[in-house]
Motif scaffolding. Sequence first.
Motif: not given
Length: 851
Positions: A694-700, A800-806, A630-641
């Motif tokens: 194709h699989r995407v390298d999200v971090a890169a 950009e000022n948040s934590t990206v959670v993958v 569950l994303p917090r206000v200072d997070e962006l949630l990305i789900e790779s499925i």
Amino acid sequence: MVREPVKTSNDKRGNAPEPACNQAPAKSSAATATATVDAMFASQGWKPFRFQRSAWRAYRNGESGLVHSATGTGKTLAVWMGPILQWLDQNPNREKWDAKRPPEARVLWITPLRALAQDTENALRQPIDALGLPWSLQSRTGDSSTSQKSRQLRRLPTALVTTPESLCLMLTHEKLHSAFAGLQAVVVDEWHELLGTKRGVQTELALARLRRLQPGLRVWGVSATLGNLDDAMESLLGPASADQGRLIQGYTKKKIQLESIIPKRIDRFPWSGHIGTRMVPQVAECLDEVNSALVFANTRSQTEIWYQSLLKHRPDWAGRIALHHGSLDGSVRRWVEDGLRDGSLKAVVCTSSLDLGVDFTAVDLVVQIGSPKGAARLLQRAGRSGHQPDAASRLVFVPTNAIELIELAAAQQAIADGALESRPLLSKPLDVLAQHVVTVAIGGGFDDKTLLNEVRSTASYQNLTNGEWRWILDFVVQGGASLHAYPEFHRVQRQGDRYQVTERRIATMHRMNIGTIVSDAAMKVKFLKGNTLGTAEESFLSKLNPGDKFLFAGRLVALVRVKDNFAYVRRAKGEPDSVPRWMGGRMPLSSELSRQLREKLHQAADGVLVGREMKSLKGLLELQQRWSRLPRVDELLIESIKTRGGYQLFVFPFEGRLVHEGMAALLAYRMTRRMKTTFTMACNDYGIVLQSPHRVDVAAAIDHGLFASEQLVADILESMNSTEMAKRQFRQIARVAGLIQQGYPGRQKSAGHLQASSNLFFDVFRQYDPDNMLLSQAEQEVLDLQLETDRMASALDRIENSTVVVTAPDRVTPLSFPLLVDKLRERVSSETLAQRIQRMQQQLEKAAGAE
């Protein structure tokens, strides 16, 4: 801007503006105007509120301003009694009143919807009748008869209720200018509904014209549920006068009881698109408990379906429930409104056609089907019930999918915090200005420097440049750089220092097409032998074959034939083949609600569930946390499925559908610059899904600026078919600016004809007149209105000022499931969508249960 502090009354009865007063005050020439009005109020057991007295006092002092108060708290009388009190001051001797010779035009009352005009007229008439005033009061809208309009051209009534479009039409008649020069006041009702729209800009220009004709004109606005009051005042009064305007605050926080019907079983894998009709029995139970209710749906199509569903569930309600939306014939709407007033109707299923204006005193419950997508809209609709300041407004919310319960919780918090939506203003739309210039040229003509100063006195055009003004004059006089060889575009003629329209044909066509409301060409739907039911868009009717059945005006009808802009139908039995779809039904999530929604998810991540709505979603939220996050206000949630369809990236900014549409294309474009792949995409108000083989390298991708706000506009224009989007937007601009005409009543041009004409102009301008300012306007409106690039830029800065959670869940999560369903809609399958969704839900529930 002078602010009047919030003042309320201790009188328990309050002041309900609408009930009629049967006793006139004593006939005494010595009675003061205030005493006369107080006696009228007392005869009803009322006592004026302090904010109403403040408005009356400000008006009598010659001031202009804005009355801001919650729905159903007496705003109408706050602005209406000022002009009445002034006239009583000037005419204290009742014996000299002559009902056969009413005073000349004094007050113009502008309402945003013509459907409200009759209701508003009835409300304004009651104090006139109660006081025995010799005033005449009439309406002038598109629904008014030709004979009444002709009489009004000879002499305007003392007070006239009209719409922005009808006011602009009247400005084309120079014979009315002397009457306008005698006006004492203009009242703009529901100003928050016009603010930030082209109709609002049109109203600003009309007000500037009236001020030119009558420099001492008082202008008052009436508004509720609005965040940016300073902007509202500036747009209403003009930048030069806004500081002197009086802001009068009434009841800004009315008692509201917000409830929700929570399904007995919450789907942990919800999906959007079904409209919650399985909740019909629970809604019927709520309606059974009250005398009268309004059932709001977000689209006209939903109203048709919900009306039929309620009637099917409770056939004994036939004749006691009704349907109301803007595409129904005026006579049908008036019958419904009368039924609400006299209490003969138990419930009305409606759209925003009953959002605004004078309240119906009989209504004691509002039902909202689906999320209203904004706290202000929810507050506005709730206020349709409990029509007294001390009475509570009651609203029952019916979710159409489980996640909408989070939206309701977020809306409740936004209302509690006073975080109501602001209406962003439009800056100098040139299509509206071009139309206005022709309007003024027909109505007596103008001197260009004088009109320029008048136009610049408005908030929307205060920064209009000399170059832009010269371009507008060239455009209306000779069609601009690329149309000067075609006489039909030489609409305005220059004669010395004056600009005028001299050809009757041009004046007639302009009057027929005046206004800024642009939609698909509409056709009247009429029984083969009987009444007209209303209008449906040509794009829908053109796809039907004779015999096809569809729901319309609360009836099941079958198409017989289409002829002369009429769709003739007959009554039908059985099941509908389709339901009409009207344009303009999509409402994105507001930025304020988005912010509160992210806060609610943040609390849920900490295990804090406040309120019935959030607690009912405990199972869904816990499963989301267990399988992903569950994303917090200072997070962006990305789900790779990984699914059978490919590699899915689910991104959850929670910024609303319009922002997500542009962001999806932007992210796909930026990732394909780094790797060769193909993306398909879908979005909703909560997130985005991008599917790739194709699989995407999200971090890169993130490290290389995936969410950077730099070069945003350039990347958006590269990532989308911006030319086609601008071409679609240009169709509306071309219509407003007068390049294309919809035709005469009964002989309207087809949608295909208008589209072809618009596309031709667009292509010609791009090739031969690339600096055409209407092209630039179309491109800017795509960015501002269709993609909300300013809001997207703010969202990217936040990310950009948040934590990206993958995360990489093994299967689709509760948050990603509705996005996957939206992608499935685009694929062809032998199974129905509902069957496929049910099978997927069962598989996921089985996996969750196995844990």
